[in-house]
Design a protein around this motif. Structure first.
Motif, PDB file in Angstrom:
ATOM      1  N   GLU A  18       0.813  -1.223   0.000  1.00 59.71           N
ATOM      2  CA  GLU A  18       0.000   0.000   0.000  1.00 59.71           C
ATOM      3  C   GLU A  18       0.847   1.275   0.000  1.00 59.71           C
ATOM      4  OE1 GLU A  18      -1.129   0.430   4.759  1.00 59.71           O
ATOM      5  OE2 GLU A  18      -2.577  -0.417   3.386  1.00 59.71           O
ATOM      6  N   SER A  19       2.111   1.166   0.384  1.00 59.24           N
ATOM      7  CA  SER A  19       2.972   2.358   0.383  1.00 59.24           C
ATOM      8  C   SER A  19       3.603   2.621  -0.989  1.00 59.24           C
ATOM      9  CB  SER A  19       4.070   2.212   1.433  1.00 59.24           C
ATOM     10  OG  SER A  19       4.933   1.143   1.095  1.00 59.24           O
ATOM     11  N   LEU A  20       3.451   1.690  -1.902  1.00 59.22           N
ATOM     12  CA  LEU A  20       4.023   1.867  -3.240  1.00 59.22           C
ATOM     13  C   LEU A  20       3.075   2.680  -4.121  1.00 59.22           C
ATOM     14  CD1 LEU A  20       5.404  -1.710  -3.984  1.00 59.22           C
ATOM     15  CD2 LEU A  20       6.656   0.280  -3.148  1.00 59.22           C
ATOM     16  N   PRO A  21       3.621   3.490  -5.022  1.00 61.00           N
ATOM     17  CA  PRO A  21       2.753   4.214  -5.954  1.00 61.00           C
ATOM     18  C   PRO A  21       2.075   3.233  -6.925  1.00 61.00           C
ATOM     19  CG  PRO A  21       5.079   4.634  -6.427  1.00 61.00           C
ATOM     20  CD  PRO A  21       5.030   3.790  -5.194  1.00 61.00           C
ATOM     21  N   GLU A  22       0.894   3.621  -7.368  1.00 60.94           N
ATOM     22  CA  GLU A  22       0.103   2.769  -8.273  1.00 60.94           C
ATOM     23  C   GLU A  22       0.900   2.376  -9.516  1.00 60.94           C
ATOM     24  OE1 GLU A  22      -3.585   0.747  -8.737  1.00 60.94           O
ATOM     25  OE2 GLU A  22      -3.214   2.175  -7.148  1.00 60.94           O
ATOM     26  N   GLU A  23       1.741   3.290 -10.019  1.00 60.17           N
ATOM     27  CA  GLU A  23       2.528   2.966 -11.229  1.00 60.17           C
ATOM     28  C   GLU A  23       3.543   1.858 -10.954  1.00 60.17           C
ATOM     29  OE1 GLU A  23       3.984   6.885  -9.469  1.00 60.17           O
ATOM     30  OE2 GLU A  23       2.074   6.153 -10.189  1.00 60.17           O
ATOM     31  N   ALA A  24       4.053   1.771  -9.738  1.00 57.37           N
ATOM     32  CA  ALA A  24       4.973   0.677  -9.394  1.00 57.37           C
ATOM     33  C   ALA A  24       4.220  -0.647  -9.367  1.00 57.37           C
ATOM     34  CB  ALA A  24       5.636   0.937  -8.047  1.00 57.37           C
ATOM     35  N   LEU A  25       2.978  -0.620  -8.897  1.00 54.81           N
ATOM     36  CA  LEU A  25       2.161  -1.839  -8.854  1.00 54.81           C
ATOM     37  C   LEU A  25       1.755  -2.285 -10.260  1.00 54.81           C
ATOM     38  CD1 LEU A  25      -0.166  -0.923  -5.855  1.00 54.81           C
ATOM     39  CD2 LEU A  25       1.836  -2.435  -5.822  1.00 54.81           C
ATOM     40  N   ALA A  26       1.640  -1.328 -11.167  1.00 49.58           N
ATOM     41  CA  ALA A  26       1.193  -1.631 -12.535  1.00 49.58           C
ATOM     42  C   ALA A  26       2.346  -1.897 -13.498  1.00 49.58           C
ATOM     43  CB  ALA A  26       0.345  -0.473 -13.059  1.00 49.58           C
ATOM     44  N   ARG A  27       3.588  -1.671 -13.075  1.00 49.53           N
ATOM     45  CA  ARG A  27       4.749  -1.857 -13.945  1.00 49.53           C
ATOM     46  C   ARG A  27       4.906  -3.340 -14.301  1.00 49.53           C
ATOM     47  NH1 ARG A  27       8.930  -0.586 -10.652  1.00 49.53           N
ATOM     48  NH2 ARG A  27       8.209   1.537 -10.716  1.00 49.53           N
ATOM     49  N   ASP A  28       5.152  -3.602 -15.571  1.00 48.16           N
ATOM     50  CA  ASP A  28       5.325  -4.979 -16.036  1.00 48.16           C
ATOM     51  C   ASP A  28       6.584  -5.575 -15.422  1.00 48.16           C
ATOM     52  OD1 ASP A  28       5.528  -7.398 -17.353  1.00 48.16           O
ATOM     53  OD2 ASP A  28       5.250  -6.557 -19.344  1.00 48.16           O
ATOM     54  N   GLY A  29       6.402  -6.673 -14.709  1.00 46.99           N
ATOM     55  CA  GLY A  29       7.534  -7.347 -14.075  1.00 46.99           C
ATOM     56  C   GLY A  29       8.007  -8.551 -14.859  1.00 46.99           C
ATOM     57  N   GLY A  30       7.485  -8.732 -16.081  1.00 45.35           N
ATOM     58  CA  GLY A  30       7.843  -9.903 -16.876  1.00 45.35           C
ATOM     59  C   GLY A  30       7.035 -11.105 -16.420  1.00 45.35           C
ATOM     60  N   GLY A  31       7.170 -12.195 -17.099  1.00 41.66           N
ATOM     61  CA  GLY A  31       6.473 -13.418 -16.701  1.00 41.66           C
ATOM     62  C   GLY A  31       4.973 -13.239 -16.621  1.00 41.66           C
ATOM     63  N   ALA A  32       4.447 -13.173 -15.402  1.00 36.31           N
ATOM     64  CA  ALA A  32       2.998 -13.069 -15.187  1.00 36.31           C
ATOM     65  C   ALA A  32       2.495 -11.639 -15.274  1.00 36.31           C
ATOM     66  CB  ALA A  32       2.631 -13.672 -13.836  1.00 36.31           C
ATOM     67  N   GLY A  33       3.372 -10.676 -15.527  1.00 37.93           N
ATOM     68  CA  GLY A  33       2.950  -9.293 -15.649  1.00 37.93           C
ATOM     69  C   GLY A  33       3.305  -8.472 -14.428  1.00 37.93           C
ATOM     70  N   SER A  34       2.455  -7.528 -14.114  1.00 42.86           N
ATOM     71  CA  SER A  34       2.705  -6.607 -13.010  1.00 42.86           C
ATOM     72  C   SER A  34       2.310  -7.209 -11.667  1.00 42.86           C
ATOM     73  CB  SER A  34       1.905  -5.328 -13.236  1.00 42.86           C
ATOM     74  OG  SER A  34       0.512  -5.602 -13.117  1.00 42.86           O
ATOM     75  N   ILE A  35       2.681  -6.506 -10.611  1.00 45.59           N
ATOM     76  CA  ILE A  35       2.246  -6.913  -9.271  1.00 45.59           C
ATOM     77  C   ILE A  35       0.721  -6.907  -9.207  1.00 45.59           C
ATOM     78  CG2 ILE A  35       2.164  -6.178  -6.847  1.00 45.59           C
ATOM     79  CD1 ILE A  35       5.100  -5.252  -7.180  1.00 45.59           C
ATOM     80  N   LEU A  36       0.106  -5.843  -9.711  1.00 48.47           N
ATOM     81  CA  LEU A  36      -1.354  -5.745  -9.668  1.00 48.47           C
ATOM     82  C   LEU A  36      -2.011  -6.861 -10.475  1.00 48.47           C
ATOM     83  CD1 LEU A  36      -3.652  -4.059  -8.509  1.00 48.47           C
ATOM     84  CD2 LEU A  36      -3.573  -2.666 -10.583  1.00 48.47           C
ATOM     85  N   LYS A  37      -1.465  -7.169 -11.627  1.00 51.21           N
ATOM     86  CA  LYS A  37      -2.029  -8.250 -12.443  1.00 51.21           C
ATOM     87  C   LYS A  37      -1.896  -9.592 -11.724  1.00 51.21           C
ATOM     88  CE  LYS A  37      -1.943 -10.286 -17.042  1.00 51.21           C
ATOM     89  NZ  LYS A  37      -1.330 -10.266 -18.368  1.00 51.21           N
ATOM     90  N   THR A  38      -0.777  -9.810 -11.054  1.00 52.18           N
ATOM     91  CA  THR A  38      -0.569 -11.051 -10.316  1.00 52.18           C
ATOM     92  C   THR A  38      -1.531 -11.141  -9.136  1.00 52.18           C
ATOM     93  OG1 THR A  38       1.748 -11.063 -10.993  1.00 52.18           O
ATOM     94  CG2 THR A  38       1.150 -12.491  -9.135  1.00 52.18           C
ATOM     95  N   LEU A  39      -1.704 -10.037  -8.410  1.00 53.46           N
ATOM     96  CA  LEU A  39      -2.660 -10.015  -7.293  1.00 53.46           C
ATOM     97  C   LEU A  39      -4.079 -10.293  -7.788  1.00 53.46           C
ATOM     98  CD1 LEU A  39      -1.423  -6.859  -5.353  1.00 53.46           C
ATOM     99  CD2 LEU A  39      -1.192  -9.250  -4.612  1.00 53.46           C
ATOM    100  N   ASN A  40      -4.443  -9.678  -8.916  1.00 58.60           N
ATOM    101  CA  ASN A  40      -5.779  -9.898  -9.464  1.00 58.60           C
ATOM    102  C   ASN A  40      -5.955 -11.353  -9.896  1.00 58.60           C
ATOM    103  OD1 ASN A  40      -8.367  -8.642 -10.216  1.00 58.60           O
ATOM    104  ND2 ASN A  40      -7.765  -9.283 -12.274  1.00 58.60           N
ATOM    105  N   HIS A  41      -4.934 -11.920 -10.506  1.00 60.74           N
ATOM    106  CA  HIS A  41      -4.980 -13.332 -10.894  1.00 60.74           C
ATOM    107  C   HIS A  41      -5.236 -14.223  -9.670  1.00 60.74           C
ATOM    108  CE1 HIS A  41      -3.802 -17.289 -12.330  1.00 60.74           C
ATOM    109  NE2 HIS A  41      -2.867 -17.309 -11.388  1.00 60.74           N
ATOM    110  N   MET A  42      -4.502 -13.955  -8.594  1.00 60.82           N
ATOM    111  CA  MET A  42      -4.693 -14.741  -7.378  1.00 60.82           C
ATOM    112  C   MET A  42      -6.133 -14.621  -6.884  1.00 60.82           C
ATOM    113  SD  MET A  42      -1.063 -13.613  -5.653  1.00 60.82           S
ATOM    114  CE  MET A  42      -1.490 -13.971  -3.989  1.00 60.82           C
TER     115      MET A  42
END
Length: 163
Positions: A18-42
């Motif tokens: 929650e302390s990270l900016p939204e753009e950091a959560l949405a940044r593509d991390g490779g593989g499964a995508g962003s942190i937000l995309k991975t959280l949504n997948h879960m």
């Protein structure tokens, strides 16, 4: 115990994120995508297995959604489904845990699993993806929270060793 552990680990992870900016959560991390995309997948997979355990259609044709929710919304939704899993598992008898349930995978394949195996899969699935998110955080020079089962048992459920 494993559903309680999973809820605890999620709470720690979401609190750290929650302390990270939204753009950091949405940044593509490779593989499964962003942190937000991975959280949504879960979360989507949790909802799919919830429907399977309840013996109803889940309505999903993929294991993620084309549009991602905001982190704040996903935080509330994940907390809610984590609570559902904790309550659901606590309410199952030994006989009900062993009950084999038919269901349909997202791809349309028919299958059958015992409830206990479904719950174990759900916990393992989230553990795997929390590890992936931790790796993305390390790459961004952010230390992820400790989410180990041993820490949960030591700090949250120390009496589990006596059971």
């Amino acid at each position: 115990m494993l559903t309680r552990y999973s809820a605890w680990a999620h709470a720690r992870l979401f609190k750290a994120l929650e302390s990270l900016p939204e753009e950091a959560l949405a940044r593509d991390g490779g593989g499964a995508g962003s942190i937000l995309k991975t959280l949504n997948h879960m979360h989507i997979v949790d909802r799919i297995w919830q429907a399977n355990l309840e013996g109803r259609e889940h309505g999903y044709t993929a294991r993620n959604t084309p549009t991602l929710p905001a982190f704040a919304e996903l935080t509330v939704e994940q907390r809610s489904i984590d609570t559902w899993y904790v309550d659901y598992a606590a309410g199952l008898s030994g006989e009900k845990l062993g009950e084999v349930v038919p269901f349909t995978f997202v791809g349309g394949e028919e299958a059958r699993m015992a409830r206990v195996d479904m719950l174990l899969h759900i916990v393992n699935h989230k553990t795997y993806h929390r590890g992936y998110i931790a790796e993305m955080l390390y790459r961004d020079k952010v230390k992820p929270p400790t989410m180990d089962l041993t820490v949960f048992l030591r700090d949250v459920e120390p009496d589990a060793a006596d059971a």
